[in-house]
Design an enzyme around this catalytic site. Structure first.
Site, PDB file in Angstrom:
ATOM      1  N   HIS A  43      13.845  50.865  37.686  1.00 37.82           N
ATOM      2  CA  HIS A  43      13.432  51.995  38.528  1.00 37.82           C
ATOM      3  C   HIS A  43      12.731  53.013  37.637  1.00 37.82           C
ATOM      4  CE1 HIS A  43      14.532  54.795  42.124  1.00 37.82           C
ATOM      5  NE2 HIS A  43      13.436  55.222  41.509  1.00 37.82           N
ATOM      6  N   GLU A  70      11.900  49.255  41.675  1.00 38.71           N
ATOM      7  CA  GLU A  70      12.213  50.334  42.605  1.00 38.71           C
ATOM      8  C   GLU A  70      11.390  51.568  42.259  1.00 38.71           C
ATOM      9  OE1 GLU A  70      16.956  49.290  43.265  1.00 38.71           O
ATOM     10  OE2 GLU A  70      16.372  51.047  42.111  1.00 38.71           O
ATOM     11  N   HIS A 191      23.912  51.092  44.869  1.00 40.26           N
ATOM     12  CA  HIS A 191      24.271  52.436  44.429  1.00 40.26           C
ATOM     13  C   HIS A 191      25.790  52.599  44.421  1.00 40.26           C
ATOM     14  CE1 HIS A 191      22.475  56.308  43.231  1.00 40.26           C
ATOM     15  NE2 HIS A 191      23.688  56.761  43.493  1.00 40.26           N
TER      16      HIS A 191
END
Length: 239
Positions: A43, A70, A191
């Protein structure tokens, strides 16, 4: 089996804290795959505080499983990079510029037209698209209208409320997953999933295809070792 994609951002954070190349992000990613991970997730953010854009290009040359990038598609640099690298999957996350970590999903109703355009942009290059969404039935249902292939359920709320009542914490995710199945969307999640809460989630959320885990997995590896930790996570996902 539900696929495990290891987010290696924290490896990059550790490397960047001292400069140089220790730990070696590329080697750690190779080892994650060798130890059983079915994907590598990164990410990158504009400030490159962990994953650098150069890391993404380097990983494209070495990742042999699924490469998942991401990021926020409102950043032109991010979009251009993804279109050049052509990962197997791009996960679109509505991060703010100075946001510490992802903390909310897309409003797929308000931003439907915009997301339709972005999904098409990536689809034109043969890249699978997943939209990061909160566990809300309406958001999942509207996501299908964007043309996305999958949604990734933001699981922070599940992790936060897990010890206060497992069934209650998981209920919104089950409902969101059922809607994803109804409208023909693939399902990812991520997450704050960890060794304690992952098994119940995997066993009870229907149609789950992939989880992306970074912070908890890398933290656990400090105690258990990377290979053993990955195996422990894979065991939690074995239904």
């Amino acid at each position: 089996m539900i696929r495990l994609s290891v987010n290696v951002n924290k490896i990059a954070t550790l490397r960047n804290s001292r400069g140089g190349n220790n730990p070696d992000l590329i080697q750690v990613s190779k080892d994650c795959e060798r130890f059983g991970a079915q994907g590598i997730t990164v990410h990158p953010r504009p400030d490159e505080r962990h994953i650098r854009y150069a890391d993404v290009y380097a990983l494209k040359e070495t990742v042999t499983t699924e490469f998942n990038i991401e990021g926020n598609c409102e950043e032109k640099k991010f979009v251009n990079m993804v279109l050049e690298v052509k990962p197997e999957q791009v996960t679109l996350v509505p991060d703010g510029l100075n946001q510490l970590t992802s903390n909310h999903g897309w409003d797929t109703i308000t931003h439907k037209r915009y997301l339709q355009d972005m999904v098409k942009c990536f689809h034109d290059e043969g890249i699978r698209v997943s939209l990061f969404v909160d566990p809300l039935v309406d958001m999942v249902e509207a996501a299908a209208e964007t043309g996305t292939d999958r949604v990734e359920l933001y699981t922070e709320a599940y992790a936060s409320h897990y010890h206060q009542g497992i069934e209650l914490a998981c209920a919104p995710y089950i409902q969101a997953a059922e809607m994803a199945q109804k409208v023909g969307l693939g399902l990812n999640a991520g997450h704050d999933l960890d060794l304690h809460n992952l098994k119940y989630f995997a066993q009870n959320v229907p149609g789950l295809q992939e989880v992306s885990i970074g912070h908890a997995l890398i933290s656990d590896a400090l105690y258990y070792g990377l290979e053993n930790t990955i195996q422990m996570y894979l065991q939690r996902l074995a239904l």
